[in-house]
Write a protein that holds these residues in place. Structure first.
Motif: not given
Length: 499
Positions: A255-261, A300-306, A323-332, A348-350
């Protein structure tokens, strides 16, 4: 005292970082003790040093090319954009705080002592320092407070090579226009011009090179051909992030987040034969990947909203159910949980609901967790079983602390390399896995454990996994060969003041 050379560009992405690395590699091969330096870097790709401090990846790459350990003194100021108008400011590897652009512009000169202290310490330890500028020295609206281009060249008395990008067009106007916009003292510092990313027969270029010299009286030091190298790029300018096509073999979507790091996490994966890595912006592009990665994010919160607003959230949840393998790193990894809490407004607050795929909740605070870690993956049952017991090492760099909401398999047990503290990392539930460890995919054993079962499911032979450290050194040697062949290194040595 070290001698020095500064590489400046006519624009961002002219090739300053790679050219700096190439010259460092040549001088290193020639037996000099060399180091990179960039006073201020703006990047979302960062790195944690052995002593737990944060710096830009470009100088890490350049340090590797120079044959030395990355050191925070090579990049004393790092700006990590967290909005269109502001950045997190990191000084000497420590977070100073978030600053709006105008506020940072006003405070820049107060950071000069930190810059000069870092440079001065390198000056005592190396023969040559190759300095990288940022953007363009002809950004005349920024010149009064410049601490990274001609302002820095003046402070450390550095000669300059000016690089233009012919692949983007208008290279003669780039170079000549930049020279003409410089002050007389600044122009005198420019000792050579370099044309980068050239394609074709150089003899066709020669008449233009002669006219360029006639107009500015600065020699052409090199014409560098467009060369495909697998070397870490800078952030959003990286061409790899534009890969969209589904290839043969294992389809790995990121996933190419707007704030991908730290998309450098996927460099080893991209080099695996039989694996096709693509970057996804929309729900329509998602398709049915074999593995779906949620990478790190500076916000992370801004990209989650995106992903919630553009439909990718529903696509990720549907892929998990299928059943797809889902692998998250840090913010993901944080996004995969049940809730994200930000009581102090650090992001983001809240409060936001997460993707609901892992039984975790994350609370953001003002303290940034950053360290290097090493350990092993815990025993895992199910589709991730192949990773059980393999080495898990890399670095952590995140705001927020994550806790489990129910009994669930941990991903790894790790040791903090700075403090020696031992603790569990990450979470695994069925086909969904998350970890805080950047660089986790660089370990061939872990990648083999992740991918070989997928190759087996697809009826393909197991993949081959390269030694990443050795491969990188090979790429730096190839870069040095290109520099030696297409730059006048005798002229560069004279400019530096080397025999």
């Amino acid at each position: 005292m070290a001698k020095n050379l500064m590489i400046q560009g006519t624009m961002s992405n002219a090739g300053k970082s790679i050219l700096t690395a190439g010259i460092l590699r040549v001088l290193y091969q020639d037996g000099y003790r060399v180091a990179p330096f960039k006073s201020q870097n703006m990047a979302l790709n960062s790195y944690i040093t052995r002593d737990g401090l944060e710096m830009g990846r470009a100088q890490v790459m350049q340090a590797e090319a120079a044959g030395i350990e990355p050191d925070i003194r090579m990049n004393p100021i790092l700006l990590k954009p967290n909005s269109d108008m502001g950045s997190q400011v990191i000084v000497n590897g420590e977070v100073l705080g978030n600053r709006e652009a105008k506020e940072y512009f006003r405070m820049k000169k107060s950071l000069i002592p930190s810059i000069m202290k870092a440079y001065g310490e390198l000056d005592k330890s190396f023969d040559v320092i190759v300095i990288e500028g940022a953007g363009s020295p002809a950004e005349i609206n920024l010149k009064d407070n410049d601490i990274v281009n001609m302002g820095l060249a003046r402070m450390v008395d550095a000669p300059v090579l000016l690089v233009g990008d012919i692949d983007r067009g208008g290279v003669f106007a780039q170079l000549l226009g930049t020279i003409w916009l410089l002050e007389e003292e600044e122009r005198a510092r420019v000792k050579g011009l370099v044309i980068n990313k050239f394609r074709g027969d150089k003899t066709i270029l020669d008449p233009g090179l002669k006219q360029l010299y006639d107009k500015c009286r600065i020699p052409i030091t090199g014409v560098i051909p467009y060369t495909k190298l697998d070397i870490d790029d800078e952030d959003s300018l990286s061409e790899r992030l534009d890969r969209r096509q589904i290839g043969k073999g294992i389809d790995a979507a990121v996933i190419r987040f707007p704030h991908i790091s730290n998309f450098t996490d996927f460099g080893m994966l991209e080099g695996c034969e039989g694996v096709s890595v693509r970057y996804v912006n929309t729900a329509e592009e998602l398709g049915k990947p074999d593995i779906l990665f949620l990478p790190g994010s500076k916000n992370t919160m801004s990209d989650l909203l995106w992903i919630r607003q553009n439909g990718l959230e529903a696509g990720i949840q549907k892929a998990a159910l299928e059943g797809c393998r889902i692998f998250g790193i840090c913010g993901g990894y944080q996004m995969l949980g049940q809730r994200l809490l930000d009581p102090d407004g650090c992001e983001h607050g809240g409060e936001l609901a997460g993707l609901g795929l892992l039984p975790i909740t994350t609370t953001f605070g003002k303290r940034k967790h950053r360290t290097r870690v090493e350990g092993r993956v815990e025993p895992i049952e199910g589709i991730y079983q192949g990773m059980s017991g393999v080495s898990a090492e890399g670095y952590e760099i995140h705001m927020g602390e994550t806790c489990l909401l129910e009994t669930c398999g941990r991903f790894a047990s790790v040791t903090d390399c700075v403090t020696g503290k031992q603790y569990p990392d990450g979470c695994v539930k069925g086909n969904v896995c998350g970890t805080y460890i950047h660089g986790i995919l660089d370990a061939p054993g872990l990648l083999k454990g992740l991918l070989n079962p997928v190759f087996l499911e697809k009826g393909m032979p197991p993949g081959t996994y390269r030694d990443l450290a050795g491969y990188r050194q090979e790429q730096y040697d190839i870069l040095a060969d290109v520099i030696r062949a297409h730059m006048d290194m005798d002229a560069v040595r004279r400019i530096i003041g080397l025999k």
